[in-house]
Design a protein around this motif. Structure first.
Motif, PDB file in Angstrom:
ATOM      1  N   LEU A   8      -1.218  12.835  -9.819  1.00  0.00           N
ATOM      2  CA  LEU A   8      -2.151  12.236  -8.870  1.00  0.00           C
ATOM      3  C   LEU A   8      -3.483  11.899  -9.532  1.00  0.00           C
ATOM      4  CD1 LEU A   8      -2.431  11.474  -5.858  1.00  0.00           C
ATOM      5  CD2 LEU A   8      -3.388  13.749  -5.470  1.00  0.00           C
ATOM      6  N   GLN A  25       1.677  16.407  -7.920  1.00  0.00           N
ATOM      7  CA  GLN A  25       0.270  16.785  -7.809  1.00  0.00           C
ATOM      8  C   GLN A  25      -0.461  16.598  -9.134  1.00  0.00           C
ATOM      9  OE1 GLN A  25      -1.223  17.487  -4.937  1.00  0.00           O
ATOM     10  NE2 GLN A  25       0.754  17.125  -3.953  1.00  0.00           N
ATOM     11  N   GLY A  64      -8.697   7.578  -4.564  1.00  0.00           N
ATOM     12  CA  GLY A  64      -8.396   7.352  -3.157  1.00  0.00           C
ATOM     13  C   GLY A  64      -6.919   7.310  -2.839  1.00  0.00           C
ATOM     14  N   THR A  65      -6.060   7.461  -3.850  1.00  0.00           N
ATOM     15  CA  THR A  65      -4.617   7.465  -3.596  1.00  0.00           C
ATOM     16  C   THR A  65      -4.230   8.670  -2.755  1.00  0.00           C
ATOM     17  OG1 THR A  65      -4.168   6.353  -5.698  1.00  0.00           O
ATOM     18  CG2 THR A  65      -2.328   7.491  -4.662  1.00  0.00           C
ATOM     19  N   THR A  66      -3.476   8.446  -1.699  1.00  0.00           N
ATOM     20  CA  THR A  66      -3.045   9.533  -0.824  1.00  0.00           C
ATOM     21  C   THR A  66      -2.021  10.407  -1.552  1.00  0.00           C
ATOM     22  OG1 THR A  66      -3.360   8.132   1.113  1.00  0.00           O
ATOM     23  CG2 THR A  66      -1.992  10.108   1.396  1.00  0.00           C
ATOM     24  N   PRO A  67      -2.172  11.735  -1.524  1.00  0.00           N
ATOM     25  CA  PRO A  67      -1.186  12.605  -2.154  1.00  0.00           C
ATOM     26  C   PRO A  67       0.214  12.341  -1.617  1.00  0.00           C
ATOM     27  CG  PRO A  67      -3.133  13.849  -1.520  1.00  0.00           C
ATOM     28  CD  PRO A  67      -3.289  12.485  -0.929  1.00  0.00           C
ATOM     29  N   PRO A  68       1.229  12.439  -2.446  1.00  0.00           N
ATOM     30  CA  PRO A  68       2.597  12.117  -2.006  1.00  0.00           C
ATOM     31  C   PRO A  68       3.138  13.132  -1.001  1.00  0.00           C
ATOM     32  CG  PRO A  68       2.639  13.057  -4.209  1.00  0.00           C
ATOM     33  CD  PRO A  68       1.193  12.836  -3.864  1.00  0.00           C
ATOM     34  N   LEU A  69       3.970  12.635  -0.116  1.00  0.00           N
ATOM     35  CA  LEU A  69       4.681  13.488   0.838  1.00  0.00           C
ATOM     36  C   LEU A  69       6.094  13.695   0.302  1.00  0.00           C
ATOM     37  CD1 LEU A  69       4.965  14.924   3.589  1.00  0.00           C
ATOM     38  CD2 LEU A  69       5.585  12.717   4.581  1.00  0.00           C
ATOM     39  N   SER A 116       0.807  -1.229   0.000  1.00  0.00           N
ATOM     40  CA  SER A 116       0.000   0.000   0.000  1.00  0.00           C
ATOM     41  C   SER A 116       0.837   1.275   0.000  1.00  0.00           C
ATOM     42  CB  SER A 116      -0.955   0.029   1.207  1.00  0.00           C
ATOM     43  OG  SER A 116      -1.796  -1.096   1.205  1.00  0.00           O
ATOM     44  N   VAL A 117       2.157   1.177  -0.139  1.00  0.00           N
ATOM     45  CA  VAL A 117       3.018   2.361  -0.105  1.00  0.00           C
ATOM     46  C   VAL A 117       4.095   2.243  -1.178  1.00  0.00           C
ATOM     47  CG1 VAL A 117       4.636   3.722   1.269  1.00  0.00           C
ATOM     48  CG2 VAL A 117       2.651   2.694   2.366  1.00  0.00           C
TER      49      VAL A 117
END
Length: 227
Positions: free
Chosen positions: A55, A52, A61-66, A26-27
């Protein structure tokens, strides 16, 4: 997902020396190495802008990257462990996240990630499927009841004499337990409330990591870094 991100970076980000990526459950972690002499701030800005944009092409539902900037001096210089014999893990995490971390982040040149371990507090709504079926209700009915009755927003003004006062509508209960009393619908004169089909409680997000201190259960740990 990682493959898509890599290809997008190579077409729009300048002065890349090479890219490394690793996929976990998941990551996805993508490491971008730049040529010597490249401005770190400019490189981070380019990577952030492209991340961004890409994305929208990733699964819903993909979490925005850090985006984190690392260099040879980016190593932990202090580990701050927090535990309590009286506070719950949720309360300890809140203390580390919203009080201690906020104070430390103001120190010049220090970067502090989120606390490790502990339980992140969240208001949980535990549904009872059998009760929902018996009352002929769906999960969305409970969601709608909470969304439409737990509100805080401006609703206009009132003019009294020569003065005009702003009026705010606040229907948010002061105690979490009172959310159980919110009505969902009325059937034959009987009011069906949230407590009849669910339980609202002070809970926590699914815990994904644990830190132990002095051989016992941990609560939270901070790792300030030089920046």
């Amino acid at each position: 997902m990682v493959f898509t991100e890599e290809r997008a970076l190579t077409t729009t980000v300048n002065n890349i020396e090479h890219i490394e990526s690793t996929s976990y459950d998941s990551v996805g972690v993508v490491k971008v190495f730049f040529q010597p002499g490249v401005s770190p701030d400019g490189a981070v800005a380019e990577v952030t802008a492209e991340s961004q944009t890409i994305l929208k092409q990733l699964p819903p539902g993909t979490t925005p990257p850090l985006i984190i900037q690392y260099n040879a001096s980016t190593v932990p210089i202090l580990q701050f462990g927090i535990s309590s014999p009286t506070l719950s893990e949720q309360q300890t995490f809140d203390l580390a996240m919203n009080t201690i971390r906020v104070g430390l982040i103001a120190v010049p040149g220090v970067g502090i990630p989120y606390p490790y371990g502990g339980k992140q507090r969240v208001v949980s709504v535990d549904l009872d499927p059998q009760s929902l079926k018996a009352q002929n209700l769906s999960q969305q009915d409970v969601v709608n009841a909470l969304s439409t009755q737990n509100l805080v927003f401006p609703s206009g003004t009132a003019k009294i004499g020569a003065n005009e006062y702003p009026i705010d509508l606040n229907t948010s209960p002061t105690l979490i337990g009172r959310l159980n009393e919110l009505p969902i619908k009325t059937v034959d004169g009987a009011v069906i409330r949230i407590r009849d089909v669910a339980q609202v409680r002070d809970g926590y997000m699914p815990q994904q990591n644990v830190v132990r201190q002095d051989g016992g259960s941990q609560h939270a740990a901070e790792r300030p870094q030089e920046r």
